[in-house]
Design a protein around this motif. Sequence first.
Motif, PDB file in Angstrom:
ATOM      1  N   ILE A 159       0.810  -1.082   0.020  1.00 12.29           N
ATOM      2  CA  ILE A 159       0.013  -0.053  -0.003  1.00 12.29           C
ATOM      3  C   ILE A 159       0.833   1.438   0.059  1.00 12.29           C
ATOM      4  N   ASP A 160       0.234   2.033  -0.864  1.00 16.47           N
ATOM      5  CA  ASP A 160       1.226   3.685  -0.933  1.00 16.47           C
ATOM      6  C   ASP A 160       0.032   4.345  -0.202  1.00 16.47           C
ATOM      7  N   ALA A 161       0.250   4.701   0.938  1.00 22.04           N
ATOM      8  CA  ALA A 161      -0.882   5.902   1.773  1.00 22.04           C
ATOM      9  C   ALA A 161      -0.237   7.185   1.803  1.00 22.04           C
ATOM     10  N   PHE A 162      -1.385   7.999   1.114  1.00 19.14           N
ATOM     11  CA  PHE A 162      -1.163   9.464   1.321  1.00 19.14           C
ATOM     12  C   PHE A 162      -2.236  10.057   2.275  1.00 19.14           C
ATOM     13  N   GLU A 163      -2.033  11.047   2.970  1.00 17.36           N
ATOM     14  CA  GLU A 163      -3.030  11.820   4.023  1.00 17.36           C
ATOM     15  C   GLU A 163      -2.606  13.081   4.002  1.00 17.36           C
ATOM     16  N   LEU A 164      -3.834  14.114   4.213  1.00 18.58           N
ATOM     17  CA  LEU A 164      -3.908  15.483   4.113  1.00 18.58           C
ATOM     18  C   LEU A 164      -4.814  15.736   5.341  1.00 18.58           C
ATOM     19  N   SER A 165      -4.335  16.543   6.431  1.00 18.80           N
ATOM     20  CA  SER A 165      -5.123  16.813   7.579  1.00 18.80           C
ATOM     21  C   SER A 165      -4.952  18.151   8.236  1.00 18.80           C
ATOM     22  N   TYR A 166      -6.039  18.740   8.505  1.00 17.79           N
ATOM     23  CA  TYR A 166      -6.088  20.010   9.280  1.00 17.79           C
ATOM     24  C   TYR A 166      -6.643  20.083  10.635  1.00 17.79           C
ATOM     25  N   ALA A 167      -6.093  20.558  11.715  1.00 18.01           N
ATOM     26  CA  ALA A 167      -6.459  20.511  13.034  1.00 18.01           C
ATOM     27  C   ALA A 167      -6.600  22.043  13.343  1.00 18.01           C
ATOM     28  N   HIS A 190      -5.945   8.796   0.703  1.00 25.47           N
ATOM     29  CA  HIS A 190      -5.913   8.088  -0.316  1.00 25.47           C
ATOM     30  C   HIS A 190      -4.984   6.970  -0.440  1.00 25.47           C
ATOM     31  N   HIS A 191      -5.045   5.660  -0.588  1.00 19.79           N
ATOM     32  CA  HIS A 191      -4.435   4.532  -0.819  1.00 19.79           C
ATOM     33  C   HIS A 191      -4.133   3.868  -2.187  1.00 19.79           C
ATOM     34  N   ASN A 192      -2.812   3.507  -2.698  1.00 20.11           N
ATOM     35  CA  ASN A 192      -2.842   2.691  -3.881  1.00 20.11           C
ATOM     36  C   ASN A 192      -2.515   1.363  -3.274  1.00 20.11           C
ATOM     37  N   ILE A 193      -3.258   0.346  -3.938  1.00 17.21           N
ATOM     38  CA  ILE A 193      -2.834  -1.147  -3.132  1.00 17.21           C
ATOM     39  C   ILE A 193      -2.606  -2.043  -4.475  1.00 17.21           C
ATOM     40  N   LYS A 194      -1.627  -2.818  -4.354  1.00 19.46           N
ATOM     41  CA  LYS A 194      -1.006  -3.606  -5.211  1.00 19.46           C
ATOM     42  C   LYS A 194      -1.267  -5.434  -4.703  1.00 19.46           C
ATOM     43  N   ASP A 195      -1.758  -6.218  -5.494  1.00 13.94           N
ATOM     44  CA  ASP A 195      -2.059  -7.511  -5.304  1.00 13.94           C
ATOM     45  C   ASP A 195      -3.023  -7.919  -3.980  1.00 13.94           C
ATOM     46  N   VAL A 196      -4.092  -6.927  -4.295  1.00 12.63           N
ATOM     47  CA  VAL A 196      -5.318  -6.798  -3.461  1.00 12.63           C
ATOM     48  C   VAL A 196      -5.547  -8.434  -2.725  1.00 12.63           C
ATOM     49  N   ILE A 197      -5.822  -8.621  -1.394  1.00 17.28           N
ATOM     50  CA  ILE A 197      -6.289  -9.785  -0.932  1.00 17.28           C
ATOM     51  C   ILE A 197      -7.807  -9.579  -0.627  1.00 17.28           C
ATOM     52  N   LEU A 198      -8.444 -10.875  -1.258  1.00 14.37           N
ATOM     53  CA  LEU A 198      -9.820 -10.614  -1.306  1.00 14.37           C
ATOM     54  C   LEU A 198     -10.369 -11.790  -0.600  1.00 14.37           C
ATOM     55  N   TRP A 199     -11.543 -11.685   0.069  1.00 17.83           N
ATOM     56  CA  TRP A 199     -12.365 -12.623   0.635  1.00 17.83           C
ATOM     57  C   TRP A 199     -13.336 -13.507  -0.223  1.00 17.83           C
ATOM     58  N   ASP A 200     -12.840 -14.430  -0.737  1.00 23.72           N
ATOM     59  CA  ASP A 200     -13.733 -15.145  -1.908  1.00 23.72           C
ATOM     60  C   ASP A 200     -14.687 -16.060  -1.291  1.00 23.72           C
ATOM     61  N   ASP A 201     -15.984 -15.881  -1.440  1.00 25.47           N
ATOM     62  CA  ASP A 201     -17.200 -16.497  -0.953  1.00 25.47           C
ATOM     63  C   ASP A 201     -17.675 -17.460  -2.246  1.00 25.47           C
ATOM     64  N   ASP A 202     -17.355 -18.813  -2.075  1.00 25.97           N
ATOM     65  CA  ASP A 202     -17.788 -19.490  -3.340  1.00 25.97           C
ATOM     66  C   ASP A 202     -18.894 -20.505  -3.059  1.00 25.97           C
ATOM     67  N   GLY A 253      -5.751  -8.324  -8.558  1.00 23.85           N
ATOM     68  CA  GLY A 253      -5.307  -7.154  -9.157  1.00 23.85           C
ATOM     69  C   GLY A 253      -4.968  -6.017  -8.377  1.00 23.85           C
ATOM     70  N   LYS A 254      -5.323  -4.640  -8.737  1.00 26.59           N
ATOM     71  CA  LYS A 254      -4.983  -3.599  -7.860  1.00 26.59           C
ATOM     72  C   LYS A 254      -6.077  -2.790  -7.274  1.00 26.59           C
ATOM     73  N   GLY A 255      -5.870  -2.125  -6.300  1.00 26.75           N
ATOM     74  CA  GLY A 255      -7.089  -1.265  -5.808  1.00 26.75           C
ATOM     75  C   GLY A 255      -6.940  -0.012  -5.429  1.00 26.75           C
ATOM     76  N   SER A 256      -7.597   0.656  -5.082  1.00 34.29           N
ATOM     77  CA  SER A 256      -7.612   2.124  -4.570  1.00 34.29           C
ATOM     78  C   SER A 256      -8.525   2.504  -3.347  1.00 34.29           C
ATOM     79  N   LEU A 257      -8.271   3.158  -2.500  1.00 33.78           N
ATOM     80  CA  LEU A 257      -9.100   3.576  -1.304  1.00 33.78           C
ATOM     81  C   LEU A 257      -9.109   5.091  -1.070  1.00 33.78           C
TER      82      LEU A 257
END
Length: 596
Positions: free
Chosen positions: A399-407, A421-433, A443-447
């Motif tokens: 994960i590459d995690a970016f954050e911008l905050s104001y207090a 914002h997160h960029n995610i590589k090789d996402v781990i998924l719970w596969d209900d079959d 694959g890849k993901g973003s948050l």
Amino acid sequence: DLGPNGEISLRGSENVAVLINGKRAGILGDERKSCAVAVPIPAAMIDRVEIITSPSAKYDPDGMTGIVNIILKEGKVSGYNGEFSINAGSTNKLNLGSTFNYRNNKLHLFSKFSTEMLEQRGNGYRVTNAEDREDYRNVKDNELYFINLGSKYDISDRMLFASEAKFTRYYRNTLDSTYGSQTDTIYVDSQEDGFAQVYELGLYTNFLNDSKLVLELSYDGQVKDENRDAVGTASHDSSGYNLDLSKVILRADYYHNLSDNLQYETGYKGRFNTHNKNYDTDNSTHVFQYNENIHALYGTVTFALTEKLQSKAGLRFEQVLASVFLDTTGTLIETPNNYDHVYPSAHLAYIFSPYSSLKFGYSSRVNRPELKMLDPFPRDQFSSLVDTVGNPGLKPEFIDAFELSYALTQDKYKTDLSLYHHNIKDVILWDDDIDTVTYNNSGKGSLNGVDIMLKVSPLNIWDLTFTGNYYESKISGGTEDDQNGSTSGGIIRGISMFKIPSGGDLELSGTYRLPKEIITGTVWPDGQFTLDMAYQVSLFDDRLKLTCKAIDILDSDIYEQNITETTDNGDFHINSYRKYDQRTFYLTLLYKFGNI
């Protein structure tokens, strides 16, 4: 956020690292993360909780959404002092805890004791295509004994030696019953017996040139046996396993303050983990072993660019040597998973005034698979509910995690706003079959998400705190169509603290979870609202505190989902419901003695 089964989550994710006084907290968990019930420390022993959403390269990169660091109370006055607490719940819950401290000019001795009797009663169901229904009942009895002994000795004005030992003995008995429209009723009786021990040594030195050296060594070992009996209409099966875990951590950290505007820190940390699990069933044997050695080198530099602009940069390199060993036929098969990775971090803060600041943070993180995700042996053997199996070839997600905050802090209110914002590589998924749940890299993901906190004080005796989180994630490049798509959800929490003039504090807290839209359906389709309440009064110059609290007043803390799984045999619509425990009323007594 604390889930109904003890899971600790942050920003809607359970991929969070839990520390106690800055150290790994997995006494009863595994190396990855801990749940609240795996940290046998009464709430009365906790001083504060730190939440680090953008850690520097100094910290282990585990935990996608950050770190929860639990800071314990420490006696700081000379002589002796301590606390004793009793926490009793209406649903067969009891916790007894005590602490004792002794301190003179050079020596500090401390101890913590805790015992817990905990019962949980849960239920649930799973309906497939509105026809096949299975109902589930569960009763868990947990018994736990915890002892913590430690000492700190000032060898000199600039050198401190610390030692600590923790011992945990626990017993768990779980009774499960499953019955359905298309299956026989099955009763499963599981019994666990475990023992964990932790030993820690530390040497802390402050040099005359404004530098510090930290040397730490720890050993964490755990053994556990579980036996399981399953009785059906026409069958009687049994299985068992024994588990042996060991973990050694070496850490050397050097900090140097070159000037008021420039500091650096560098160090090494080694983690050496072994996990041996031997199964024994009526018909076969099964061996699952996992060995993992992690060598880490890291460094950070903190410097002030101007009086108002401050920065911190870091770099961490890890070499991971890991292997899964599996034996189901008498031949041990190895699945290696070695990898090297670099984890940079960067932080920038602009201080407008002592009351307001703007911060930017970047950190590289990793979510290593939990051991249960790697173990391919069925976890819910004998149960007619959907079974869960691990995947020995599962890879970590990065994960590459970016954050911008104001207090902003003012007399009557305080607010914090964070965008991440997160960029995610090789996402781990719970596969209900349908009848099996497993884990896959997909694959890849973003948050993307937003956090907001607002604390206001309408009156001197009244504080209101509101927190909110909303997030949306997207996954692409998955091997299956139902693994690609978006997920969104959020949580809103409000806490009202009211100081009653005649004495006592009243707290009312409510939590609302928005419907969570996932790739295959919806979790909490109608949302979820829970309500807790507590009243505390202090007596005898604050030596005695009495607390009455009600947890899950509305009895609404549930997990419910409606999903659609696509298979070669068509679409399967699945509606499932799970409730982990009941509404509980607590009475807590805390007494402080000695010099306070």
